[in-house]
Design a protein around this motif. Structure first.
Motif, PDB file in Angstrom:
ATOM      1  N   PRO A 210     137.159 135.509  60.447  1.00 13.07           N
ATOM      2  CA  PRO A 210     138.233 136.336  61.343  1.00 13.07           C
ATOM      3  C   PRO A 210     138.166 135.535  62.666  1.00 13.07           C
ATOM      4  O   PRO A 210     139.746 135.615  62.982  1.00 13.07           O
ATOM      5  CB  PRO A 210     138.308 137.261  61.080  1.00 13.07           C
ATOM      6  CG  PRO A 210     136.792 137.968  61.210  1.00 13.07           C
ATOM      7  CD  PRO A 210     135.861 136.703  60.549  1.00 13.07           C
ATOM      8  N   LEU A 211     137.869 134.888  63.272  1.00 19.21           N
ATOM      9  CA  LEU A 211     137.656 135.199  64.339  1.00 19.21           C
ATOM     10  C   LEU A 211     138.486 133.077  64.962  1.00 19.21           C
ATOM     11  O   LEU A 211     139.130 133.002  65.957  1.00 19.21           O
ATOM     12  CB  LEU A 211     136.753 135.129  65.476  1.00 19.21           C
ATOM     13  CG  LEU A 211     136.526 135.484  66.722  1.00 19.21           C
ATOM     14  CD1 LEU A 211     137.710 135.674  67.512  1.00 19.21           C
ATOM     15  CD2 LEU A 211     135.487 134.264  67.314  1.00 19.21           C
ATOM     16  N   GLN A 212     137.750 132.617  64.029  1.00 19.75           N
ATOM     17  CA  GLN A 212     138.209 131.436  63.748  1.00 19.75           C
ATOM     18  C   GLN A 212     139.640 131.252  63.363  1.00 19.75           C
ATOM     19  O   GLN A 212     140.411 130.709  63.592  1.00 19.75           O
ATOM     20  CB  GLN A 212     137.313 130.385  63.270  1.00 19.75           C
ATOM     21  CG  GLN A 212     137.685 129.451  62.374  1.00 19.75           C
ATOM     22  CD  GLN A 212     137.959 128.054  63.502  1.00 19.75           C
ATOM     23  OE1 GLN A 212     138.032 128.046  64.767  1.00 19.75           O
ATOM     24  NE2 GLN A 212     138.336 126.962  63.155  1.00 19.75           N
ATOM     25  N   ALA A 213     139.826 131.789  62.607  1.00 19.13           N
ATOM     26  CA  ALA A 213     141.146 131.734  61.606  1.00 19.13           C
ATOM     27  C   ALA A 213     142.185 132.451  62.683  1.00 19.13           C
ATOM     28  O   ALA A 213     143.334 131.962  63.227  1.00 19.13           O
ATOM     29  CB  ALA A 213     141.698 132.409  60.152  1.00 19.13           C
ATOM     30  N   ARG A 214     141.741 133.464  63.799  1.00 25.25           N
ATOM     31  CA  ARG A 214     142.630 134.321  64.460  1.00 25.25           C
ATOM     32  C   ARG A 214     143.084 132.810  65.971  1.00 25.25           C
ATOM     33  O   ARG A 214     144.284 133.306  66.579  1.00 25.25           O
ATOM     34  CB  ARG A 214     141.899 135.086  65.274  1.00 25.25           C
ATOM     35  CG  ARG A 214     142.709 135.710  66.533  1.00 25.25           C
ATOM     36  CD  ARG A 214     142.042 137.271  67.128  1.00 25.25           C
ATOM     37  NE  ARG A 214     142.824 137.902  67.594  1.00 25.25           N
ATOM     38  CZ  ARG A 214     143.685 138.843  67.819  1.00 25.25           C
ATOM     39  NH1 ARG A 214     143.475 139.315  66.365  1.00 25.25           N
ATOM     40  NH2 ARG A 214     143.668 139.689  68.228  1.00 25.25           N
ATOM     41  N   SER A 215     142.306 131.875  66.422  1.00 23.50           N
ATOM     42  CA  SER A 215     142.359 131.257  66.870  1.00 23.50           C
ATOM     43  C   SER A 215     142.995 129.832  66.502  1.00 23.50           C
ATOM     44  O   SER A 215     142.953 128.765  67.332  1.00 23.50           O
ATOM     45  CB  SER A 215     140.857 130.888  67.521  1.00 23.50           C
ATOM     46  OG  SER A 215     139.984 132.288  67.771  1.00 23.50           O
ATOM     47  N   MET A 216     143.077 129.941  65.600  1.00 30.84           N
ATOM     48  CA  MET A 216     143.845 128.478  64.978  1.00 30.84           C
ATOM     49  C   MET A 216     145.130 128.520  64.285  1.00 30.84           C
ATOM     50  O   MET A 216     146.397 127.825  63.953  1.00 30.84           O
ATOM     51  CB  MET A 216     143.308 127.863  64.196  1.00 30.84           C
ATOM     52  CG  MET A 216     141.700 127.082  64.429  1.00 30.84           C
ATOM     53  SD  MET A 216     141.730 126.140  65.590  1.00 30.84           S
ATOM     54  CE  MET A 216     141.673 124.980  64.596  1.00 30.84           C
ATOM     55  N   ASP A 217     146.192 129.664  64.684  1.00 29.75           N
ATOM     56  CA  ASP A 217     147.553 129.060  64.643  1.00 29.75           C
ATOM     57  C   ASP A 217     148.282 128.144  64.990  1.00 29.75           C
ATOM     58  O   ASP A 217     148.146 128.165  66.361  1.00 29.75           O
ATOM     59  CB  ASP A 217     148.156 131.043  65.311  1.00 29.75           C
ATOM     60  CG  ASP A 217     147.274 132.458  64.059  1.00 29.75           C
ATOM     61  OD1 ASP A 217     147.113 132.396  63.481  1.00 29.75           O
ATOM     62  OD2 ASP A 217     147.451 133.531  65.183  1.00 29.75           O
ATOM     63  N   ARG A 218     149.100 127.949  64.366  1.00 28.44           N
ATOM     64  CA  ARG A 218     149.885 126.678  64.591  1.00 28.44           C
ATOM     65  C   ARG A 218     151.387 126.987  65.813  1.00 28.44           C
ATOM     66  O   ARG A 218     151.799 128.508  64.869  1.00 28.44           O
ATOM     67  CB  ARG A 218     150.176 126.162  63.551  1.00 28.44           C
ATOM     68  CG  ARG A 218     149.314 125.367  62.934  1.00 28.44           C
ATOM     69  CD  ARG A 218     149.656 124.772  61.498  1.00 28.44           C
ATOM     70  NE  ARG A 218     148.973 124.202  61.013  1.00 28.44           N
ATOM     71  CZ  ARG A 218     148.602 122.836  60.991  1.00 28.44           C
ATOM     72  NH1 ARG A 218     149.206 122.071  61.836  1.00 28.44           N
ATOM     73  NH2 ARG A 218     147.664 122.682  60.288  1.00 28.44           N
ATOM     74  N   HIS A 219     151.663 126.467  66.591  1.00 33.59           N
ATOM     75  CA  HIS A 219     152.662 126.760  67.778  1.00 33.59           C
ATOM     76  C   HIS A 219     153.159 125.707  68.167  1.00 33.59           C
ATOM     77  O   HIS A 219     152.986 124.703  68.452  1.00 33.59           O
ATOM     78  CB  HIS A 219     152.160 127.727  69.073  1.00 33.59           C
ATOM     79  CG  HIS A 219     151.419 128.552  69.053  1.00 33.59           C
ATOM     80  ND1 HIS A 219     152.011 130.010  68.562  1.00 33.59           N
ATOM     81  CD2 HIS A 219     149.982 129.008  68.643  1.00 33.59           C
ATOM     82  CE1 HIS A 219     150.574 131.143  68.745  1.00 33.59           C
ATOM     83  NE2 HIS A 219     149.708 130.439  68.518  1.00 33.59           N
ATOM     84  N   ALA A 220     154.726 125.626  68.191  1.00 36.40           N
ATOM     85  CA  ALA A 220     155.743 124.154  68.617  1.00 36.40           C
ATOM     86  C   ALA A 220     155.231 123.607  69.886  1.00 36.40           C
ATOM     87  O   ALA A 220     154.655 125.274  71.041  1.00 36.40           O
ATOM     88  CB  ALA A 220     156.672 124.438  68.720  1.00 36.40           C
ATOM     89  N   ALA A 221     155.077 122.694  70.543  1.00 36.57           N
ATOM     90  CA  ALA A 221     155.071 122.571  71.656  1.00 36.57           C
ATOM     91  C   ALA A 221     155.679 122.777  72.596  1.00 36.57           C
ATOM     92  O   ALA A 221     156.862 123.750  72.755  1.00 36.57           O
ATOM     93  CB  ALA A 221     154.876 120.846  71.848  1.00 36.57           C
TER      94      ALA A 221
END
Length: 234
Positions: A210-221
């Motif tokens: 879960p920590l890896q998933a939590r840290s890899m959300d996509r965000h717009a520039a």
């Protein structure tokens, strides 16, 4: 051997970002930025996350850090942390609920030594394997052999414990794993054929956690005036 998963339960301790929240310039796929986000997530230290497109670096990043590499953490008092390990230690020294700074079989100095090996010789070999065209004077086979030799050293550690320095994840694991992810992705079939089942399982356990998933959300520039994105999310 039991393989305890990295806990992220304490990351929910994060509170809504107050005025003067630190600003993190990041790039989702960069392993250095990834390790910084992992430490921020587990510690619950909230920042304003500004995703950077590396070929179009914003003026605010260049002003904060002329070296213009990520991650960069700008603190409310104006201090700037420009190194990923420096950001990890800043976050964990404020709040370390998962005890990343407290190995059960080893010391923090041992963890820092492993990180230095990763960021030095292993990263050099990784770059020569991943981008051979950028290193015409280096033979890819020699670089792979150098990387594989170091993987065997990690394998010896992981035969004794679930994580590099004991039975729970530490600073060393979370600083190394983003680079191991990058190395494994160069040639998935070759990676799976290596005689290092402990290292492979270690990486896979983290990738599925879960920590890896939590840290890899996509965000717009990020751009000036954009709605702030806070990390870790509340």
């Amino acid at each position: 051997m039991s393989t305890p998963a990295c806990s992220v339960s304490d990351a929910s301790d994060a509170q809504p970002a107050p005025p003067g929240v630190p600003v993190l310039y990041s790039f989702r796929r960069c392993p250095y930025a990834m390790r910084a986000r992992l430490a921020l997530a587990v510690s619950g230290q909230r920042v304003e996350l500004r995703e950077v497109v590396l070929r179009h670096k914003p003026a605010a990043l260049l002003q904060a850090s002329p070296k213009a590499t990520v991650p960069v953490l700008v603190l409310p008092d104006g201090d700037v942390l420009e190194q990923s390990l420096e950001i990890m230690l800043w976050a964990l020294r404020r709040h370390d609920p998962a005890h990343w700074l407290e190995p059960t079989h080893g010391t923090l100095q041992e963890a820092l030594a492993l990180i230095a090996e990763c960021d030095g010789p292993f990263k050099q070999a990784l770059d020569r394997c991943k981008y051979p065209e950028r290193h015409p004077d280096s033979h890819p086979a020699a670089a792979r052999e150098q990387a594989h030799t170091w993987l065997q050293e990690l394998e010896q550690r992981l035969r004794c414990h679930a994580w590099l320095l004991g039975e729970h994840a530490t600073l060393a694991d979370m600083a190394l794993l983003p680079f191991m992810r990058q190395f494994a992705a160069i040639d998935a079939a070759q990676w799976l054929a290596l005689p290092c089942s402990g290292v492979q399982a270690w990486l896979q356990r983290w990738l599925e956690g879960p920590l890896q998933a939590r840290s890899m959300d996509r965000h717009a520039a990020w751009a000036p005036g954009a709605t702030p994105v806070f990390f870790p999310p509340a």
